[in-house]
Design a protein around this motif. Sequence first.
Motif, PDB file in Angstrom:
ATOM      1  N   GLY A   1       2.466   1.731  -3.397  1.00  0.00           N
ATOM      2  CA  GLY A   1       1.444   1.908  -4.365  1.00  0.00           C
ATOM      3  C   GLY A   1       1.098   3.488  -4.484  1.00  0.00           C
ATOM      4  O   GLY A   1       0.559   4.075  -5.231  1.00  0.00           O
ATOM      5  N   ARG A   2       1.237   4.173  -3.164  1.00  0.00           N
ATOM      6  CA  ARG A   2       1.159   5.631  -3.127  1.00  0.00           C
ATOM      7  C   ARG A   2       1.899   6.720  -3.574  1.00  0.00           C
ATOM      8  O   ARG A   2       1.863   7.865  -3.904  1.00  0.00           O
ATOM      9  CB  ARG A   2       0.895   6.014  -1.551  1.00  0.00           C
ATOM     10  CG  ARG A   2      -0.381   5.256  -0.940  1.00  0.00           C
ATOM     11  CD  ARG A   2      -0.293   5.658   0.471  1.00  0.00           C
ATOM     12  NE  ARG A   2      -1.334   4.968   1.344  1.00  0.00           N
ATOM     13  CZ  ARG A   2      -1.380   5.048   2.679  1.00  0.00           C
ATOM     14  NH1 ARG A   2      -0.708   5.991   3.342  1.00  0.00           N
ATOM     15  NH2 ARG A   2      -2.377   4.202   3.075  1.00  0.00           N
TER      16      ARG A   2
ATOM     17  N   ASP B   1       0.794  -1.248  -0.027  1.00  0.00           N
ATOM     18  CA  ASP B   1       0.173   0.072  -0.025  1.00  0.00           C
ATOM     19  C   ASP B   1       0.883   1.393  -0.222  1.00  0.00           C
ATOM     20  O   ASP B   1       0.665   2.119  -0.796  1.00  0.00           O
ATOM     21  CB  ASP B   1      -0.837   0.039   1.209  1.00  0.00           C
ATOM     22  CG  ASP B   1      -1.776   1.015   1.325  1.00  0.00           C
ATOM     23  OD1 ASP B   1      -2.542   1.462   0.116  1.00  0.00           O
ATOM     24  OD2 ASP B   1      -1.941   1.871   2.277  1.00  0.00           O
ATOM     25  N   LEU B   2       2.000   1.200   0.944  1.00  0.00           N
ATOM     26  CA  LEU B   2       2.813   2.597   0.913  1.00  0.00           C
ATOM     27  C   LEU B   2       3.640   2.702  -0.498  1.00  0.00           C
ATOM     28  O   LEU B   2       3.636   3.829  -1.027  1.00  0.00           O
ATOM     29  CB  LEU B   2       3.853   2.272   2.104  1.00  0.00           C
ATOM     30  CG  LEU B   2       3.154   2.480   3.387  1.00  0.00           C
ATOM     31  CD1 LEU B   2       4.032   1.960   4.575  1.00  0.00           C
ATOM     32  CD2 LEU B   2       2.637   3.621   3.815  1.00  0.00           C
TER      33      LEU B   2
END
Length: 170
Positions: free
Chosen positions: A108-109, A105-106
């Motif tokens: 992907g940001r 997630d990190l």
Amino acid sequence: MGDFNHPDNCWGDSAAERKQSRKFRECVNDNFLLQEIEKPTRRGAMQDLILTDKEGLVGDVKLKGSLGCSDHKMVEFKMLRATRRACSKLTTLDFRRADFCLFRDLLGRIPWDKALEGRGAQDSWLIFKGHLLQPQEGCIPKQKKSSKNTKRPPWMNKELLGKVKHKKEA
């Protein structure tokens, strides 16, 4: 130790004029070697060197007069040895306890197109590495390895050890 014939190497300020001397210095640094002699050994140049891979292994370095008709100074030193074996303080990433969902997630940001736009390969690598290591710190915990486990590489399991021993015996 010995006469390395790089008279233009200035060990104090990491300078060298000739390409061959710079390559030698680079090789010493790449192999994490320490140069133990601090004063010139021949005609104002530091040509005789003591290279070691452990700090504190060599001590009491003294330059003495020349032997016979040599224009090199004699080097006297002591080899020191530890009185006890040092424990390893190696830490590794503990992937078993990692939070890969948060890690993904990190990463992907990050707007990769903008972060790497107009950059060369080296700059892009450094930016990518920085963006990768930052979430890694928070998502993948570290574990200490005991000195018993650091004697062999982590990929060397019992099965592989058995095959290696079997090859040696054959």
